[in-house]
Design a protein around this motif. Structure first.
Motif, PDB file in Angstrom:
ATOM      1  N   TYR A  44     -65.769 -54.189  12.983  1.00 35.36           N
ATOM      2  CA  TYR A  44     -65.103 -53.633  11.807  1.00 35.36           C
ATOM      3  C   TYR A  44     -64.310 -54.718  11.103  1.00 35.36           C
ATOM      4  O   TYR A  44     -63.674 -55.555  11.738  1.00 35.36           O
ATOM      5  CB  TYR A  44     -64.158 -52.483  12.195  1.00 35.36           C
ATOM      6  N   ARG A 110     -66.195 -48.355  16.070  1.00 32.41           N
ATOM      7  CA  ARG A 110     -66.099 -48.525  14.625  1.00 32.41           C
ATOM      8  C   ARG A 110     -65.511 -47.264  13.969  1.00 32.41           C
ATOM      9  O   ARG A 110     -64.620 -47.350  13.125  1.00 32.41           O
ATOM     10  CB  ARG A 110     -67.509 -48.815  14.103  1.00 32.41           C
ATOM     11  N   THR A 114     -62.727 -46.633  11.109  1.00 31.17           N
ATOM     12  CA  THR A 114     -63.133 -46.267   9.740  1.00 31.17           C
ATOM     13  C   THR A 114     -62.531 -44.934   9.308  1.00 31.17           C
ATOM     14  O   THR A 114     -62.362 -44.695   8.109  1.00 31.17           O
ATOM     15  CB  THR A 114     -64.672 -46.177   9.587  1.00 31.17           C
ATOM     16  N   SER A 128     -66.308 -46.704   4.691  1.00 31.84           N
ATOM     17  CA  SER A 128     -67.275 -47.196   5.664  1.00 31.84           C
ATOM     18  C   SER A 128     -67.811 -46.031   6.484  1.00 31.84           C
ATOM     19  O   SER A 128     -67.145 -45.019   6.665  1.00 31.84           O
ATOM     20  CB  SER A 128     -66.605 -48.186   6.627  1.00 31.84           C
ATOM     21  N   SER A 133     -70.515 -50.445   4.972  1.00 30.08           N
ATOM     22  CA  SER A 133     -69.166 -51.003   5.011  1.00 30.08           C
ATOM     23  C   SER A 133     -68.521 -50.943   3.637  1.00 30.08           C
ATOM     24  O   SER A 133     -69.164 -51.220   2.635  1.00 30.08           O
ATOM     25  CB  SER A 133     -69.234 -52.466   5.462  1.00 30.08           C
ATOM     26  N   PHE A 140     -73.883 -52.404   7.582  1.00 27.90           N
ATOM     27  CA  PHE A 140     -73.330 -52.867   8.850  1.00 27.90           C
ATOM     28  C   PHE A 140     -74.434 -52.941   9.889  1.00 27.90           C
ATOM     29  O   PHE A 140     -75.107 -51.961  10.174  1.00 27.90           O
ATOM     30  CB  PHE A 140     -72.228 -51.927   9.342  1.00 27.90           C
TER      31      PHE A 140
END
Length: 189
Positions: A44, A110, A114, A128, A133, A140
């Motif tokens: 990330y 992630r 996010t 994201s 992203s 990603f």
């Protein structure tokens, strides 16, 4: 104005980074200088400060079988050979195959971050998701840089990839780290 970035990464164990370095030097004939020493995967990245995300460092144990990796040139579209692009002049790394057992765990790590991307924080960007992203590359794709540009690795990465998958066995990520980095704006100096 201070600008900050968030980098969330998992780090390959020192032992496995060393094994990969020895593989490239001894098996492929790459000069050691061109092999990255601290190998990691960024799961990330944000170009704005997100109050809920803090600097963190913890031990983890995540196994990535080398058999679930594919070599790629780390440029847009580099998953597949591109006519006229010499891998040896570009950054080269591995990506995790779609069928990999470890992919789900990376997507979960992630998602933990996010979910804090609110419109107040990221403005009119699309937030994201697992595969998209809000910042940096739109798509990603979990990957890890192994070689610096200029390594001179041959143009056919499938040969190296096959050998790598046969020889490397399990690769262990043993550190999870979130860094909040102040970005220097050269105009302010």
């Amino acid at each position: 104005a201070n600008k900050y970035e968030i980098w969330a990464q998992i780090f390959l164990s020192i032992e496995d980074s060393k094994r990969i370095r020895e593989f490239f030097v001894n098996e492929i004939g790459i000069k050691q200088y061109f092999v990255y020493s601290q190998m990691h995967l960024t799961f990330y990245h944000s170009q704005v400060l997100i109050p809920e995300i803090h600097s963190t460092e913890k031990d983890i144990y995540l196994i990535l079988p080398a058999s679930e990796t594919m070599f790629m040139v780390l440029i847009a579209g580099g998953e597949n050979p591109i006519p006229g692009v010499d891998p040896g002049m570009n950054k080269v790394g591995i990506r995790i195959q779609h069928r990999s057992s470890v992919l789900e765990e990376i997507f979960e790590m992630r998602t933990e971050l996010t979910r804090f991307e609110t419109p107040e924080i990221i403005g009119d960007r699309s937030p994201s998701s697992r595969k998209k992203s809000a910042f940096g590359a739109r798509h990603f794709q979990p990957h890890m840089s192994l070689l610096k540009p200029g390594s001179g690795i041959g143009s056919d990465l499938t040969i190296v990839g096959k050998l790598f998958r046969e020889k490397m066995g399990d690769l262990v990520f043993d550190k999870y780290k979130i860094d909040i980095v102040k970005v220097v704006d050269w105009n302010d100096l």
